[in-house]
Every structure is written in C-alpha cells, then in structure tokens.
Design a protein around this motif. Structure first.
Motif, mmCIF file in Angstrom:
data_model
loop_
_atom_site.group_PDB
_atom_site.id
_atom_site.type_symbol
_atom_site.label_atom_id
_atom_site.label_comp_id
_atom_site.label_asym_id
_atom_site.label_seq_id
_atom_site.Cartn_x
_atom_site.Cartn_y
_atom_site.Cartn_z
ATOM 1 N N ASP A 135 0.863 -0.941 -0.079
ATOM 2 C CA ASP A 135 -0.095 0.239 0.126
ATOM 3 C C ASP A 135 1.027 1.231 -0.073
ATOM 4 O OD1 ASP A 135 -2.396 1.489 0.090
ATOM 5 O OD2 ASP A 135 -2.003 1.800 2.395
ATOM 6 N N ARG A 136 1.824 1.348 1.090
ATOM 7 C CA ARG A 136 2.865 2.282 0.909
ATOM 8 C C ARG A 136 3.558 2.620 -0.477
ATOM 9 N NH1 ARG A 136 3.714 0.503 5.895
ATOM 10 N NH2 ARG A 136 5.456 -0.655 5.515
ATOM 11 N N TRP A 137 3.969 1.613 -0.946
ATOM 12 C CA TRP A 137 4.790 1.399 -2.233
ATOM 13 C C TRP A 137 3.899 2.243 -3.396
ATOM 14 C CZ3 TRP A 137 4.670 -2.589 -6.379
ATOM 15 C CH2 TRP A 137 5.510 -2.594 -7.432
ATOM 16 N N PHE A 138 2.550 1.694 -3.360
ATOM 17 C CA PHE A 138 1.867 2.195 -4.355
ATOM 18 C C PHE A 138 1.291 3.597 -4.386
ATOM 19 C CE2 PHE A 138 1.632 -1.985 -6.365
ATOM 20 C CZ PHE A 138 1.728 -1.598 -7.597
ATOM 21 N N ALA A 139 1.511 4.045 -3.025
ATOM 22 C CA ALA A 139 1.152 5.521 -2.545
ATOM 23 C C ALA A 139 2.162 6.386 -2.954
ATOM 24 C CB ALA A 139 0.833 5.698 -1.216
#
Length: 144
Positions: A135-139
């Motif tokens: 989730d953080r990576w795609f944010a």
C-alpha cells in the motif's frame, strides 16, 4: 508458479473476504465494509473533509461524495460548515454512527481472529505487514 499468480490470488481473496465481511457488517450494523472504513476515519478525525476522507480511503472524491450522502441519509454522520476552509464541509459521527461502530467492532474482531486461525498467527501478521508495504509502495508518486 505462486509468484505468477500472486495478483490473481490477491484479487480473488480480497473479493471473497470483502463479500464475507460485508455480510457480517450488514447483519450487525447495516453498513458495508467501505462505509465502515469511512466511519472509522470520521471517528478518528472529527471534522474531516470529504477530500481528506477520500485521500485516507484511497478513493476518488466522486465516490466519497456518494458514500457520504448515504451515510448522512442513514443518520450515521453529519455535515457542518468547516471552520477554516470556506468551501469545505466537515464530517462528524452522530450518536447512531457511534452505536453502529460499537455493534460492528466485535464482528470485525471475530472475523480477524477467524482469518488468523485459518492462516496462522505468524502468517497473518506477516501478510498484514506485506500488504501495508504494498500500500505504501503504490502511494508513492514514482509507482502511481
């Protein structure tokens, strides 16, 4: 082989989990898991704007506008003029919204415990951490 199917397996599991959790939430409090997420954000951030809510849930503002309308119509949240932003509306939980969260909380806790039992505590925690990293990576702007 598993790495080639990871996305498919994530999609399938997410769908099945969403359907099962929605049934439980609807039965306990008459709300979906998407609405539950919105209620949790409003509870944690009283006076949150629709734009902030959309960002917190990773949704488009147009989708949030419809959801907020349904939640207001159901008497679960209220709208008021934002004290600092001229055109913004602040959102707050109503008493009914707080009661809905109280009714659904044990249902979600039980659901999480069932998932933990199904895959094992270590795998549950590792999966939660891995999904949070994704989730953080795609944010981040580079991957969007």
């Amino acid at each position: 082989m598993a790495d080639q199917r990871l996305y498919f397996l994530l999609q399938r599991a997410a769908h099945q989990l969403r359907v099962a959790a929605d049934r439980r939430c609807m039965g306990a409090a008459g709300i979906t898991t998407a609405q539950l997420g919105a209620l949790f954000v409003v509870q944690e951030q009283p006076g949150v704007t629709q734009q902030e809510l959309a960002h917190a849930l990773g949704q488009r503002e147009s989708a949030i506008t419809s959801m907020v309308t349904r939640l207001v119509d159901a008497g679960l949240i209220s709208k008021r003029t934002h004290p600092k932003q001229y055109r913004a509306i602040a959102l707050d939980l109503t008493t009914s919204g707080k009661q809905a969260l109280e009714r659904v909380r044990p249902v979600i806790q039980d659901f999480n415990e069932q998932m933990r039992a199904a895959i094992g505590a270590d795998a549950f925690d590792a999966t939660a951490q891995a999904l949070a990293r994704l989730d953080r990576w795609f944010a981040t702007p580079e991957t969007s």
